[in-house]
Scaffold this motif. Structure first.
Motif, short mmCIF file in Angstrom:
data_model
loop_
_atom_site.label_atom_id
_atom_site.label_comp_id
_atom_site.label_asym_id
_atom_site.label_seq_id
_atom_site.Cartn_x
_atom_site.Cartn_y
_atom_site.Cartn_z
N ALA A 99 169.65 39.78 154.46
CA ALA A 99 170.46 39.54 155.86
C ALA A 99 170.27 38.24 156.31
CB ALA A 99 169.62 40.57 156.90
N PRO A 100 171.35 37.45 156.01
CA PRO A 100 171.36 36.03 156.44
C PRO A 100 171.39 35.93 157.99
CG PRO A 100 172.95 36.40 154.69
CD PRO A 100 172.52 37.71 155.11
N ASP A 101 171.89 37.02 158.83
CA ASP A 101 171.88 36.90 160.18
C ASP A 101 170.88 37.61 160.82
OD1 ASP A 101 173.98 35.01 160.53
OD2 ASP A 101 175.59 36.70 160.10
N ASP A 102 169.76 37.83 160.20
CA ASP A 102 168.58 38.81 160.64
C ASP A 102 168.12 38.16 161.72
OD1 ASP A 102 166.78 40.73 160.06
OD2 ASP A 102 165.10 39.23 159.45
N PRO A 103 167.81 39.03 162.62
CA PRO A 103 167.24 38.93 164.01
C PRO A 103 165.93 38.38 164.03
CG PRO A 103 167.54 41.28 163.84
CD PRO A 103 168.36 40.55 162.59
N ALA A 104 165.12 38.54 162.93
CA ALA A 104 163.82 38.32 162.99
C ALA A 104 163.72 36.77 162.81
CB ALA A 104 162.84 38.99 161.58
N TYR A 105 164.17 36.03 161.93
CA TYR A 105 163.93 34.82 161.81
C TYR A 105 164.56 33.95 163.01
CZ TYR A 105 168.83 33.49 160.19
OH TYR A 105 170.20 33.27 160.24
N ARG A 106 165.52 34.54 163.65
CA ARG A 106 166.20 33.97 164.91
C ARG A 106 165.31 33.86 166.11
NH1 ARG A 106 171.53 32.52 164.30
NH2 ARG A 106 172.57 33.27 162.59
N PHE A 107 164.56 34.98 165.95
CA PHE A 107 163.45 35.35 167.24
C PHE A 107 162.43 34.07 167.07
CE2 PHE A 107 159.69 36.48 168.88
CZ PHE A 107 159.86 37.02 170.13
N TYR A 108 161.86 33.54 165.80
CA TYR A 108 161.07 32.82 165.67
C TYR A 108 161.58 31.46 165.26
CZ TYR A 108 157.47 36.61 165.51
OH TYR A 108 156.84 37.38 165.98
N SER A 109 162.72 31.05 165.47
CA SER A 109 163.18 29.73 165.23
C SER A 109 164.48 29.22 165.97
CB SER A 109 163.47 29.73 163.72
OG SER A 109 164.51 30.45 163.28
N GLY A 110 164.71 28.22 165.85
CA GLY A 110 166.03 27.58 166.62
C GLY A 110 166.23 26.15 165.76
#
Length: 217
Positions: A99-110
């Protein structure tokens, strides 16, 4: 299939403190203990609780992340290191979920750290790969970075030993085992940031140096 090295100059990493994302939500959970996290059993790597909005970063049973970190005495450094580990968990969660747009890494990064995670996950997806085995992270260090009025920042560094982590074909399940070499070792530097009213620390910029001789000793 090892994650590729992503190089950013030290000057660019330092300058990133002025480019932190704003408007990040927080929660009331506290950072998990760091020492020995995700070790001990053959069950899926034990992620932090998803309470209060933290995302699921659980991993398949055949992938084990080991975070052999000593917990810093400074509360901010401890929290930053814990969420740096969560960023790594989230990146691997995205790979295993394809999942390249996985919400998990988006929560922990910017910023650059989010782009790095997306590019790594996309590379695995495009190649038809996932990851299996044991991936170890160790020799963590933290240092204070320049803080703005809106955010606190901590630079986190640690080593990675990928010698027991292997690429696996998604369709066939075939595992491609490789012999340990200098290429198995990487050095991470991650700029972590937290808004001063939030307990969540998010990766903003990252460097990953491949063939890290200092991590092999």
């Amino acid at each position: 299939m090892a994650r590729r090295a992503f190089i950013m100059s030290a000057a660019a990493l330092t300058a990133a403190t002025a480019l932190l994302l704003t408007g990040c939500g927080g929660d009331e959970s506290s950072p998990d203990d760091i020492k020995g996290a995700d070790t001990g059993s053959e069950s899926p790597s034990a992620p932090p609780s998803a309470d209060a909005g933290r995302p699921d970063v659980s991993l398949p049973k055949d992938l084990r992340l080991v975070f052999d970190f000593d917990e810093p005495s400074d509360p901010d450094h401890s929290a930053a290191l814990a969420d740096a580990a969560n960023y790594i968990r989230a990146l691997n969660h995205g790979i295993t979920e394809q999942a390249p747009d996985d919400p998990a890494y988006r929560f922990y990064s910017g910023a650059g750290a989010a782009r790095y995670a997306q590019s790594q996950i996309q590379e695995y997806v495009d190649g038809g790969w996932t990851v299996t085995g044991t991936d170890r992270y160790y020799d963590a260090k933290t240092s204070s970075s320049d803080a703005s009025k809106a955010a606190k920042t901590v630079l986190v560094t640690f080593c990675e030993d990928q010698s027991k982590a292997y690429g696996k074909e998604v369709k066939s399940g075939k595992v491609h085992r490789t012999e340990p070499s200098l290429a198995s070792y990487q050095k991470f530097s991650i700029l972590m940031a937290s808004q001063k009213d939030s307990p969540v620390w998010r990766a903003q910029q990252i460097t990953v140096a491949g063939k890290a001789e200092e991590c092999r000793s």
